[in-house]
Design a protein around this motif. Sequence first.
Motif, PDB file in Angstrom:
ATOM      1  N   VAL A   1     122.017  52.038 -48.106  1.00 34.35           N
ATOM      2  CA  VAL A   1     123.070  52.802 -48.770  1.00 34.35           C
ATOM      3  C   VAL A   1     124.289  51.901 -48.934  1.00 34.35           C
ATOM      4  CG1 VAL A   1     124.586  54.798 -48.643  1.00 34.35           C
ATOM      5  CG2 VAL A   1     122.237  54.952 -47.770  1.00 34.35           C
ATOM      6  N   GLU A   2     124.765  51.802 -50.168  1.00 36.57           N
ATOM      7  CA  GLU A   2     125.971  51.045 -50.447  1.00 36.57           C
ATOM      8  C   GLU A   2     127.177  51.985 -50.490  1.00 36.57           C
ATOM      9  OE1 GLU A   2     122.633  49.258 -53.070  1.00 36.57           O
ATOM     10  OE2 GLU A   2     123.463  51.245 -52.685  1.00 36.57           O
ATOM     11  N   SER A   3     128.328  51.460 -50.102  1.00 32.62           N
ATOM     12  CA  SER A   3     129.567  52.219 -50.202  1.00 32.62           C
ATOM     13  C   SER A   3     130.712  51.256 -50.472  1.00 32.62           C
ATOM     14  CB  SER A   3     129.829  53.030 -48.929  1.00 32.62           C
ATOM     15  OG  SER A   3     129.990  52.168 -47.819  1.00 32.62           O
TER      16      SER A   3
ATOM     17  N   THR B   1     135.921  45.966 -50.821  1.00 35.34           N
ATOM     18  CA  THR B   1     134.913  45.605 -49.824  1.00 35.34           C
ATOM     19  C   THR B   1     133.756  46.587 -49.915  1.00 35.34           C
ATOM     20  OG1 THR B   1     136.512  44.623 -48.310  1.00 35.34           O
ATOM     21  CG2 THR B   1     134.410  45.296 -47.387  1.00 35.34           C
ATOM     22  N   LEU B   2     132.580  46.067 -50.179  1.00 33.14           N
ATOM     23  CA  LEU B   2     131.363  46.866 -50.202  1.00 33.14           C
ATOM     24  C   LEU B   2     130.679  46.806 -48.844  1.00 33.14           C
ATOM     25  CD1 LEU B   2     129.828  45.792 -53.638  1.00 33.14           C
ATOM     26  CD2 LEU B   2     131.481  47.609 -53.157  1.00 33.14           C
ATOM     27  N   SER B   3     130.030  47.898 -48.487  1.00 30.90           N
ATOM     28  CA  SER B   3     129.254  47.941 -47.248  1.00 30.90           C
ATOM     29  C   SER B   3     127.835  48.365 -47.567  1.00 30.90           C
ATOM     30  CB  SER B   3     129.864  48.928 -46.258  1.00 30.90           C
ATOM     31  OG  SER B   3     131.131  48.492 -45.821  1.00 30.90           O
TER      32      SER B   3
ATOM     33  N   ALA C   1     120.990  40.809 -48.824  1.00 31.60           N
ATOM     34  CA  ALA C   1     121.562  40.186 -50.013  1.00 31.60           C
ATOM     35  C   ALA C   1     122.290  41.219 -50.848  1.00 31.60           C
ATOM     36  CB  ALA C   1     120.472  39.529 -50.848  1.00 31.60           C
ATOM     37  N   TRP C   2     123.191  40.719 -51.648  1.00 26.54           N
ATOM     38  CA  TRP C   2     123.860  41.539 -52.657  1.00 26.54           C
ATOM     39  C   TRP C   2     123.487  41.005 -54.033  1.00 26.54           C
ATOM     40  CZ3 TRP C   2     126.485  45.981 -51.818  1.00 26.54           C
ATOM     41  CH2 TRP C   2     126.885  46.256 -50.515  1.00 26.54           C
TER      42      TRP C   2
ATOM     43  N   MET D   1     135.271  41.262 -51.554  1.00 23.04           N
ATOM     44  CA  MET D   1     135.425  40.703 -52.889  1.00 23.04           C
ATOM     45  C   MET D   1     136.910  40.582 -53.206  1.00 23.04           C
ATOM     46  SD  MET D   1     132.419  42.795 -54.885  1.00 23.04           S
ATOM     47  CE  MET D   1     133.293  44.349 -54.818  1.00 23.04           C
ATOM     48  N   ASN D   2     137.361  39.362 -53.380  1.00 23.16           N
ATOM     49  CA  ASN D   2     138.766  39.088 -53.683  1.00 23.16           C
ATOM     50  C   ASN D   2     138.900  38.444 -55.057  1.00 23.16           C
ATOM     51  OD1 ASN D   2     139.748  39.923 -51.047  1.00 23.16           O
ATOM     52  ND2 ASN D   2     138.851  38.032 -50.258  1.00 23.16           N
ATOM     53  N   SER D   3     140.121  38.440 -55.556  1.00 20.38           N
ATOM     54  CA  SER D   3     140.416  37.826 -56.869  1.00 20.38           C
ATOM     55  C   SER D   3     139.431  38.315 -57.922  1.00 20.38           C
ATOM     56  CB  SER D   3     140.366  36.307 -56.750  1.00 20.38           C
ATOM     57  OG  SER D   3     141.292  35.841 -55.782  1.00 20.38           O
TER      58      SER D   3
END
Length: 124
Positions: free
Chosen positions: A5-7, A19-21, A35-36, A83-85
């Motif tokens: 499960v992604e959030s 930020t994904l979890s 992996a993403w 995830m930045n920028s």
Amino acid sequence: QLQLVESGGGSVQPGGSLTLSCTTSTFTLDNSAIAWFRQVPGKAREGISCISPAGDYSNYAASVKGRFTISREKAKNLVKLEMNSLKPEDTAVYYCAEGHYCSAYLFRSEYDSWGQGIQVTVSD
């Protein structure tokens, strides 16, 4: 197969951060590479990052290297993608996936179980 499960997805302006979890309630992630991937309509699913089961090796696609960071929180049984920028071209549906190892290639075929995906939109 694991149920992943992604959030943490959503909308953000260019230059912003999300930020994904990735987690599961059905199995420990400690023995799996995670992996993403991301996908936009009409294009192939792109591997962007992975982390080894021990967390001692990670890999990034050139498109996100230096901006994204993958990490484990073992106590919470989850893997994060900071995830930045962020750029408009980062807009996609993001998927986490489980496999046996984190390779330098980030091939989709290396991963067995997948989440349903979560939308990330980067726009003004």
